[in-house]
Design a protein around this motif. Structure first.
Motif, PDB file in Angstrom:
ATOM      1  N   SER A  95       0.871  -1.057  -0.035  1.00  0.00           N
ATOM      2  CA  SER A  95      -0.077  -0.043   0.015  1.00  0.00           C
ATOM      3  C   SER A  95       0.912   1.148   0.003  1.00  0.00           C
ATOM      4  CB  SER A  95      -0.929   0.077   1.171  1.00  0.00           C
ATOM      5  OG  SER A  95      -0.088   0.142   2.454  1.00  0.00           O
ATOM      6  N   ALA A  96       0.227   2.606  -0.386  1.00  0.00           N
ATOM      7  CA  ALA A  96       0.796   3.530  -0.329  1.00  0.00           C
ATOM      8  C   ALA A  96       1.530   3.888   1.151  1.00  0.00           C
ATOM      9  CB  ALA A  96       0.080   4.943  -0.757  1.00  0.00           C
ATOM     10  N   ASN A 100       5.437   5.103   2.193  1.00  0.00           N
ATOM     11  CA  ASN A 100       5.480   6.393   2.980  1.00  0.00           C
ATOM     12  C   ASN A 100       6.316   5.682   4.182  1.00  0.00           C
ATOM     13  OD1 ASN A 100       4.194   7.876   1.436  1.00  0.00           O
ATOM     14  ND2 ASN A 100       2.177   7.585   2.549  1.00  0.00           N
ATOM     15  N   SER A 136       7.905   5.546  -7.969  1.00  0.00           N
ATOM     16  CA  SER A 136       6.911   6.162  -8.481  1.00  0.00           C
ATOM     17  C   SER A 136       6.762   5.655  -9.908  1.00  0.00           C
ATOM     18  CB  SER A 136       6.766   7.637  -8.387  1.00  0.00           C
ATOM     19  OG  SER A 136       6.445   8.198  -6.805  1.00  0.00           O
ATOM     20  N   ILE A 152      -1.000   3.308  -6.737  1.00  0.00           N
ATOM     21  CA  ILE A 152      -0.790   3.639  -5.373  1.00  0.00           C
ATOM     22  C   ILE A 152      -0.038   5.029  -5.143  1.00  0.00           C
ATOM     23  CG2 ILE A 152      -1.115   1.269  -4.366  1.00  0.00           C
ATOM     24  CD1 ILE A 152       1.978   1.401  -3.937  1.00  0.00           C
ATOM     25  N   THR A 153       0.742   5.412  -6.330  1.00  0.00           N
ATOM     26  CA  THR A 153       1.574   6.345  -6.079  1.00  0.00           C
ATOM     27  C   THR A 153       0.911   7.846  -5.706  1.00  0.00           C
ATOM     28  OG1 THR A 153       1.246   6.796  -8.472  1.00  0.00           O
ATOM     29  CG2 THR A 153       3.026   5.540  -7.960  1.00  0.00           C
ATOM     30  N   PHE A 156       1.332   8.622  -2.233  1.00  0.00           N
ATOM     31  CA  PHE A 156       2.655   8.874  -1.621  1.00  0.00           C
ATOM     32  C   PHE A 156       2.742  10.512  -0.959  1.00  0.00           C
ATOM     33  CE2 PHE A 156       5.190   5.770  -4.666  1.00  0.00           C
ATOM     34  CZ  PHE A 156       4.425   4.567  -4.364  1.00  0.00           C
TER      35      PHE A 156
END
Length: 376
Positions: A95-96, A100, A136, A152-153, A156
């Motif tokens: 997941s994002a 992160n 990305s 999912i980018t 970010f």
């Protein structure tokens, strides 16, 4: 242990053999990294090969390899024991939020354990931004390639980069460049031990510094120069810039003089050199092409004398590039001329070097009065 095979270049292009060989070595490293990464990324490797510069491709692959190591060693997102065993299903479970955490938490400070030492690595925001960019590009491609179900980018986290401040750009002033050239010419600032080395390389070192502060060359552009790069009859020399751009640069009298003096008075003769280094312009005392690291150390050593800093803590070639830019602007050349000479992609980069003109509006209106005091 198998003997390392000697590489020969069969070159049918216009580019010098040394540049072809350097790129070959980077390509080989890229292929080696790709061989360690998961097979489902193969189409992404083809995309990188054709879409970005070779140095960017190499940087992206290193970042992705580092992320995959993180997945195995620091998370429960995959059961793979080797990077090549990571599956596309594992990536679909990322997941994002996980990205992160990787960039914003893990990458800011991590530890590399080696056999005899522990290395602590800290990254500033510019390094974190590049890692984010690498991931990305990868995740966007996998989504477009229908390997991932969700892009999912968009999730970010942004990374704030400091806005470049013109006043913070490190560079030599014109009088400091003059002092630097005096030091290179006379060698009066050196210890007796340093003078012994300087006597052997003073013509080479002066030519290197003058080319840097005249043209604002990038380190790689200068390091790759050959004798055959120069055509003194035509008054020009050839350099190869980023993305393989070939550029002819006019050579002025000062640069022609110092390069010729070095070639004729100090550089080893062709019969003393092996085939690989016969054409290389700047040579070490070991009669090999100077490495980028050696040239960087050279500029830091000499500029340290001018700045009054500790030996080796002077300015890098990139700061001499900034020196060339600001000096040209101070001499009255337009930022567009300087942009062209230095190969800046965007003129806003060149504008940063015009910091000395921050009060130009005040000076213009001060000297442009419509009413004389006597008339008032």
């Amino acid at each position: 242990m198998a003997k390392k095979k000697q590489i020969t270049v069969h070159n049918k292009s216009d580019r010098p053999n040394n540049i072809v060989l350097t790129e070959h070595q980077i390509i080989e490293d890229c292929l080696n990294i790709e061989g360690q990464l998961p097979p489902f990324m193969r189409d992404f490797f083809i995309y990188l090969k054709n879409a970005v510069a070779l140095s960017t491709r190499h940087a992206y692959l290193n970042d992705i390899h580092f992320f995959c190591k993180y997945l195995i060693n620091e998370t429960n997102l995959t059961t793979a024991k080797e990077i090549s065993q990571i599956t596309v299903d594992d990536f679909n479970n990322i997941s994002a939020r996980e990205i992160n955490r990787f960039i914003g938490d893990y990458c800011t400070r991590y530890i590399i354990k080696e056999e005899d030492q522990i290395k602590v690595v800290e990254n500033h925001n510019r390094s974190l931004a590049r890692k984010k960019s690498s991931l990305s590009v990868l995740f966007k491609f996998l989504f477009r390639d229908e390997r991932m179900k969700v892009n999912i980018t968009d999730g970010f986290n942004p990374i704030r980069l400091p806005k470049p401040q013109p006043d913070a750009i490190k560079r030599l002033e014109i009088d400091e460049v003059a002092k630097l050239l005096d030091i290179l010419q006379a060698g009066e600032s050196f210890t007796e031990k340093e003078k012994v080395y300087w006597e052997k390389t003073k013509l080479r070192d002066r030519a290197i510094i003058i080319l840097f502060v005249t043209y604002g060359l990038r380190l790689s552009e200068l390091q790759q120069l050959n004798i055959s790069s120069f055509n003194f009859n035509r008054g020009e020399f050839r350099i190869f810039r980023k993305r393989g751009k070939e550029v002819l640069m006019p050579i002025n009298k000062s640069c022609e003089m110092v390069v010729k003096e070095y070639i004729e008075g100090e550089r080893p003769k062709a019969e003393e050199l092996d085939d690989e280094n016969k054409d290389a312009l700047f040579l070490s005392l070991q009669k090999k092409r100077m490495t980028a690291r050696a040239i960087r150390n050279l500029t830091k050593k000499y500029t340290a004398f001018v700045l009054g800093s500790a030996n080796g803590e002077g300015y890098s070639p990139h700061k001499l590039r900034a020196t060339a830019a600001t000096s040209l602007i101070q001499q009255g050349f337009s930022i567009y001329d300087v942009q062209n000479l230095l190969d800046h992609d965007n003129v806003t980069t060149t504008q940063l070097y015009a910091a000395h003109k921050k009060n130009i509006k005040r000076e213009i209106v001060k000297n442009f009065e419509w009413i004389d005091e006597e008339d008032n």
